[in-house]
Design a protein around this motif. Structure first.
Motif, short mmCIF file in Angstrom:
data_model
loop_
_atom_site.label_atom_id
_atom_site.label_comp_id
_atom_site.label_asym_id
_atom_site.label_seq_id
_atom_site.Cartn_x
_atom_site.Cartn_y
_atom_site.Cartn_z
N ALA A 124 -31.11 8.94 82.64
CA ALA A 124 -31.88 9.06 81.39
C ALA A 124 -33.30 8.55 81.57
O ALA A 124 -34.27 9.21 81.17
CB ALA A 124 -31.17 8.29 80.28
N LEU A 125 -33.47 7.39 82.19
CA LEU A 125 -34.79 6.80 82.35
C LEU A 125 -35.67 7.60 83.30
O LEU A 125 -36.87 7.79 83.07
CB LEU A 125 -34.67 5.36 82.84
N ARG A 126 -35.08 8.08 84.39
CA ARG A 126 -35.84 8.82 85.39
C ARG A 126 -35.84 10.33 85.15
O ARG A 126 -36.44 11.08 85.90
CB ARG A 126 -35.25 8.54 86.79
N GLU A 127 -35.13 10.74 84.10
CA GLU A 127 -35.04 12.17 83.76
C GLU A 127 -34.54 12.97 84.95
O GLU A 127 -35.07 14.03 85.29
CB GLU A 127 -36.40 12.68 83.28
N ASN A 128 -33.51 12.43 85.58
CA ASN A 128 -32.95 13.05 86.78
C ASN A 128 -31.76 13.92 86.39
O ASN A 128 -30.72 13.43 85.94
CB ASN A 128 -32.50 11.95 87.76
N ILE A 129 -31.91 15.21 86.55
CA ILE A 129 -30.89 16.16 86.13
C ILE A 129 -29.60 16.01 86.93
O ILE A 129 -28.50 16.14 86.38
CB ILE A 129 -31.42 17.61 86.23
N CYS A 130 -29.71 15.72 88.22
CA CYS A 130 -28.52 15.59 89.06
C CYS A 130 -27.62 14.45 88.57
O CYS A 130 -26.40 14.61 88.44
CB CYS A 130 -28.92 15.35 90.52
N LEU A 131 -28.22 13.29 88.29
CA LEU A 131 -27.44 12.15 87.81
C LEU A 131 -26.87 12.42 86.42
O LEU A 131 -25.74 12.04 86.13
CB LEU A 131 -28.31 10.89 87.78
N LEU A 132 -27.65 13.09 85.59
CA LEU A 132 -27.17 13.40 84.24
C LEU A 132 -26.01 14.39 84.28
O LEU A 132 -25.04 14.26 83.52
CB LEU A 132 -28.32 13.97 83.40
N LYS A 133 -26.07 15.36 85.18
CA LYS A 133 -24.98 16.32 85.32
C LYS A 133 -23.73 15.65 85.89
O LYS A 133 -22.60 15.97 85.49
CB LYS A 133 -25.40 17.49 86.21
N PHE A 134 -23.93 14.71 86.81
CA PHE A 134 -22.80 13.95 87.34
C PHE A 134 -22.14 13.14 86.23
O PHE A 134 -20.90 13.16 86.10
CB PHE A 134 -23.27 13.01 88.45
N PHE A 135 -22.95 12.46 85.42
CA PHE A 135 -22.42 11.67 84.31
C PHE A 135 -21.67 12.56 83.33
O PHE A 135 -20.53 12.26 82.93
CB PHE A 135 -23.57 10.93 83.61
N CYS A 136 -22.29 13.66 82.95
CA CYS A 136 -21.69 14.57 81.97
C CYS A 136 -20.39 15.17 82.51
O CYS A 136 -19.38 15.21 81.81
CB CYS A 136 -22.69 15.68 81.63
N GLY A 137 -20.42 15.63 83.77
CA GLY A 137 -19.22 16.21 84.37
C GLY A 137 -18.07 15.22 84.47
O GLY A 137 -16.92 15.57 84.24
N ALA A 138 -18.39 13.96 84.82
CA ALA A 138 -17.36 12.93 84.94
C ALA A 138 -16.73 12.63 83.59
O ALA A 138 -15.50 12.48 83.48
CB ALA A 138 -17.96 11.65 85.53
#
Length: 270
Positions: free
Chosen positions: A83-97
């Motif tokens: 969220a802070l870095r606006e990193n799509i990869c980490l956000l998709k990992f979080f959402c998918g998990a």
């Protein structure tokens, strides 16, 4: 990991910091679980001798605490940084998990309802395995004692299940003082006693079963839990719905932020 700066467009700060606040709670809870688990392991000497982890044939409650801590720490970290870095990869990992955990919970609930006899057999087998390891781990011992005291039960299906434990077995070869007895948590508490009598279960099963009712709980813990569930179905359902809503809210925030970031990127590309 890349950080994008946008000159003419910005990602919504509302969703960004709301998702960060949502995940910081998970991350801090994960840290707390990990700290508690590692402290418990250090008290039992596991950290100095990791072979003790595989030495217990039953459940080590600390392992569950550590597993929950690792999952919460990982997801909280991914969500916060994403969220802070606006990193799509980490956000998709979080959402998918979160989606995977939500679907797993739903599948377990449905299967447990459809295959109740199979679940009952697995619970019985699980409980009996932990009875065997009752004296091998202090955390497991405390967990079983708490379960029996709270639910006023003894053993998986009854007091005789304590024959699975070598210390309580009625076999003539056993030299344990607890032979043919039950743990103190099986005893019916005496309101007049201010100090717990840890020897109250000694030799109880040497007596006739008609005398057990006055001293120990005779109902098995599986039956006690089965009786508890209908009485508290609204509480269980409420907890399940609350957890599900929190997960859905997290998925919504993550997906919305991902869409916002992608929209800003697409706008800059033009």
């Amino acid at each position: 990991m890349h950080y994008y700066r946008y000159s003419n467009a910005e990602v919504s700060c509302w969703y960004k910091y709301l998702l960060f606040s949502y995940n910081i709670v998970f991350w801090l809870a994960g840290v707390a679980f990990l700290a508690a688990g590692l402290w418990a392991w250090s008290e039992k000497g596991v950290l100095s001798d990791l072979t003790k982890v595989t030495g217990l044939h039953g459940l080590d409650p600390v392992v569950l605490v550590l597993m929950v801590g690792i999952v919460m720490f990982t997801l909280g970290f991914a969500g916060c940084v994403g969220a802070l870095r606006e990193n799509i990869c980490l956000l998709k990992f979080f959402c998918g998990a979160i989606v995977f955990i939500f679907l797993l919970e739903l599948a377990v609930a449905v299967l447990a309802f459809l295959f109740q006899d199979w679940v009952r057999d697995r619970v019985k087998e699980f409980f009996e395995n932990n009875i065997k390891s009752y004296r091998d781990d202090i955390d497991l011992q405390n967990l079983i004692d708490s379960l029996q005291k709270i639910n006023h039960c003894c053993g998986a299906q009854g007091p005789d299940d304590w024959d699975f434990n070598i210390y309580f077995n009625c076999s003539s070869e056993s030299k344990s003082r607890e032979k043919c007895g039950v743990p103190f948590s099986c005893c019916i508490p005496d309101p007049a006693q201010k100090v717990v009598n840890t020897q109250c279960g000694y030799d109880v099963r040497k007596k006739s079963k008609s005398q057990w009712d006055d001293q120990i709980f005779v109902k098995g813990c599986i039956l006690a839990l089965e009786a508890w569930l209908p009485r508290n179905i609204y509480i269980v359902a409420g907890v399940f719905i609350a957890i599900s809503l929190l997960q859905i809210f997290g998925i919504f925030l993550a997906r919305t932020l991902i869409s916002d970031i992608e929209a800003v990127k697409a706008g800059i590309a033009f």
